[in-house]
Motif scaffolding. Structure first.
Motif, mmCIF file in Angstrom:
data_model
loop_
_atom_site.group_PDB
_atom_site.id
_atom_site.type_symbol
_atom_site.label_atom_id
_atom_site.label_comp_id
_atom_site.label_asym_id
_atom_site.label_seq_id
_atom_site.Cartn_x
_atom_site.Cartn_y
_atom_site.Cartn_z
ATOM 1 N N LEU A 27 17.114 26.875 2.565
ATOM 2 C CA LEU A 27 16.595 25.484 2.080
ATOM 3 C C LEU A 27 17.574 25.017 -0.120
ATOM 4 O O LEU A 27 17.759 26.536 -0.459
ATOM 5 C CB LEU A 27 14.887 26.233 1.390
ATOM 6 C CG LEU A 27 14.251 26.827 2.183
ATOM 7 C CD1 LEU A 27 12.699 27.162 2.871
ATOM 8 C CD2 LEU A 27 13.921 25.149 3.427
ATOM 9 N N LYS A 28 16.838 24.392 -0.443
ATOM 10 C CA LYS A 28 17.769 24.281 -1.423
ATOM 11 C C LYS A 28 16.548 24.547 -2.372
ATOM 12 O O LYS A 28 15.623 24.533 -2.533
ATOM 13 C CB LYS A 28 17.554 22.384 -1.710
ATOM 14 C CG LYS A 28 18.195 21.991 -0.791
ATOM 15 C CD LYS A 28 20.141 22.330 -0.615
ATOM 16 C CE LYS A 28 21.387 21.732 0.078
ATOM 17 N NZ LYS A 28 23.040 22.139 0.246
ATOM 18 N N SER A 30 12.881 23.061 -3.269
ATOM 19 C CA SER A 30 11.772 23.602 -1.669
ATOM 20 C C SER A 30 11.376 24.975 -2.136
ATOM 21 O O SER A 30 10.451 25.076 -1.417
ATOM 22 C CB SER A 30 12.654 23.470 -0.346
ATOM 23 O OG SER A 30 12.928 21.984 0.440
ATOM 24 N N GLU A 37 9.048 24.950 -4.449
ATOM 25 C CA GLU A 37 7.684 24.620 -3.365
ATOM 26 C C GLU A 37 6.708 25.591 -2.768
ATOM 27 O O GLU A 37 5.593 26.391 -2.811
ATOM 28 C CB GLU A 37 7.894 23.397 -3.122
ATOM 29 C CG GLU A 37 8.105 22.809 -3.320
ATOM 30 C CD GLU A 37 8.541 21.253 -2.899
ATOM 31 O OE1 GLU A 37 8.285 21.134 -0.994
ATOM 32 O OE2 GLU A 37 8.834 20.265 -2.586
#
Length: 532
Positions: A270-271, A274, A277
């Motif tokens: 995941l970046k 993300s 989040e």
């Protein structure tokens, strides 16, 4: 496995060319391949080492067990069951699966031809440190010193009671070893140390009893070519670096004891946005998730116990098969989820180590074939040379290759070894063909200068006085041959007859395809040909 128990030959299961196929009650093809092999082998291990281990083993020291045994004769049914359990134990080691709770020192002892001296000080210390310390104390005292501190050991493992009298330590004899305790020599004192170790690892019963003898017949996994588990995997061929000790330790590494046993790396691609989040979502989910990462969530789940949704699981329990219900009985185990993950990914409820399972390679030979085709009647004949092969040791199937657009007739089976073979390991006869000529007397002591060819012992040139000199030229062991047949050939078009060492096929064929005709694709269905 039951067929191998009767024949005494495990070549087919251990062959590098083995192929596992699942069929239904009508012998129709369902599935095949390496995944099926892992699932089938895992099911064998589950039945023997989880469901039935208590039938064959008994606790002896700590969490370790040994083989249940008694100085009694056993029934033929019990004998075959012990052979099967021994074979399952040997197969477990080959596949890198630790066999139940058997003492690792017991397995190392069996793999060293039952030589107790293989259990050296460092090895015993690594598995049984308290026993190692006790033996050190025993060896540090003399034959005439007090042995009161060892009374609990002799009472537990030798059935000997040690009690004090007014003048000295005296012994009450309750076994044949008891006489060694009183008035023993220096040599007897040291010998008794080996007996103490033997009774903790193997048990008080001698290894030559009927129970261990039956277990060893399966555990050694003997093949018709003369090789067995000890010869190929450990010692003579040097195929396992480190010998029996590392062989057993490697199997132990496959056992899942905690999350670290999985030896896995969880990556998250995941970046950063993300990940931010995800962190916010975890914080909002409650204090138990605050500060956790994606990797932490996966690890916490695998290390957890019980069902994530017990009510939902209970409502669906009646829909599960008996096999699934049996597996779910261990739901509260701290390693259940980890084993379930391994099962889903690899087909095995254990850690699969790098590389393929070890294989006991047997000689695979190709029988000679004569062929003839009648262009007028369109009859194809094959004569396969199989001298000495019996119908029950032969398998013939038809198989279609969607790649080469051709149908094949596959012949494989086992040509059993001559029954005049010199028995080896523990005096056990690896195979005896009841239909063969009477067994000849084996050669007299062939001494250490004997030479072995493919597992068969040939007398050296300097023992010409022996009553029997043996050479080996006939092919035997597992055979395999693929014969091409027309793509549209059906099972009813094939007649197979085994007579006088010749397997004859008569195949009714359609007219040959023209040069511009392409055979239609067919289902990859394997069918068994009945041999008359």
């Amino acid at each position: 496995m039951k067929i191998s128990v009767q024949s005494g030959d495990w070549s087919r299961i251990l062959s590098p060319n083995r192929h596992f196929v699942c069929v239904d009650e009508h012998d129709d093809y369902i599935s095949s391949g390496p995944g099926l092999e892992q699932s089938a082998i895992t099911e064998v291990f589950r039945r023997f080492f989880e469901e039935r281990e208590h039938e064959f083993c008994t606790p002896l020291y700590g969490e370790y067990t040994t083989l249940q045994s008694a100085d009694l004769q056993i029934s033929s049914n019990k004998h075959d069951e012990l052979v099967l359990f021994g074979a399952a134990t040997g197969l477990a080691l080959i596949y890198g699966h630790y066999p139940g709770h058997l003492n690792p020192l017991l397995l190392i002892y069996l793999l060293n031809d039952c030589n107790i001296s293989c259990l050296h000080h460092e090895l015993v210390s690594s598995y049984l440190p308290s026993i190692s310390e006790m033996l050190e104390r025993w060896l540090n005292i003399g034959p005439m010193d007090s042995i009161a501190e060892f009374s609990s050991h002799f009472a537990s493992y030798h059935n000997i009671q040690v009690r004090r009298s007014e003048s000295s330590i005296c012994t009450q004899l309750m076994s044949t070893i008891a006489c060694s305790l009183h008035g023993r020599s220096e040599a007897g004192h040291h010998k008794l140390a080996w007996e103490m170790l033997h009774n903790v690892v193997i048990g008080p019963i001698d290894i030559d009893n009927a129970y261990f003898a039956a277990f060893l017949k399966g555990f050694l996994l003997p093949c018709a070519t003369g090789i067995d588990l000890v010869d190929v995997s450990l010692r003579n061929c040097g195929s396992f670096f480190g010998g029996p000790e590392e062989f057993i330790r490697t199997a132990e590494m496959s056992t899942i004891r905690d999350f670290a046993s999985l030896n896995i790396s969880i990556s998250c691609d995941l970046k950063q946005p993300s990940l931010d989040e995800l962190a916010q979502a975890l914080s909002a989910a409650g204090p138990q998730f605050t500060g956790k990462t994606f990797q932490d969530i996966i690890e916490d789940f695998l290390a957890g116990t019980g069902a994530p949704c017990p009510e939902l699981l209970a409502s669906m329990m009646d829909r599960f098969s008996p096999e699934v219900k049996t597996c779910l009985s261990g739901l509260r185990s701290p390693t259940f989820r980890m084993r379930l993950m391994c099962w889903a990914v690899t087909g095995a409820t254990r850690v699969l180590l790098e590389g393929e399972p070890m294989q006991l390679s047997s000689t695979l030979y190709m029988p000679r074939v004569d062929s003839q085709y009648d262009c007028q009647s369109h009859i194809l004949h094959y004569d396969v040379e199989l001298p000495g092969v019996q119908r029950q040791h032969l398998k013939v199937i038809t198989a279609y290759s969607s790649i080469f657009k051709e149908r094949n007739l596959v012949v494989w089976g086992m040509s059993l070894a001559p029954n005049w073979r010199v028995p080896r390991k523990f005096g056990l006869c690896i195979h005896e063909n009841s239909l063969a000529p009477p067994r000849l007397s084996p050669p007299v002591d062939l001494q250490r200068s004997s030479r072995e060819f493919h597992g068969y012992i040939a007398a050296p040139y300097d023992t010409m006085s022996a009553p029997l000199q043996a050479t080996m030229e006939r092919a035997h062991g597992e055979f395999y041959r693929v014969l091409r047949i027309p793509a549209k050939t059906q099972l009813c078009d094939i007649i197979a007859v085994l007579s006088n060492g010749i397997l004859s096929f008569t195949i009714r064929c359609d007219k040959p395809l023209m040069q511009d005709e392409i055979p239609a694709a067919q289902e990859m269905v394997e069918e068994t040909v009945e041999v008359h």
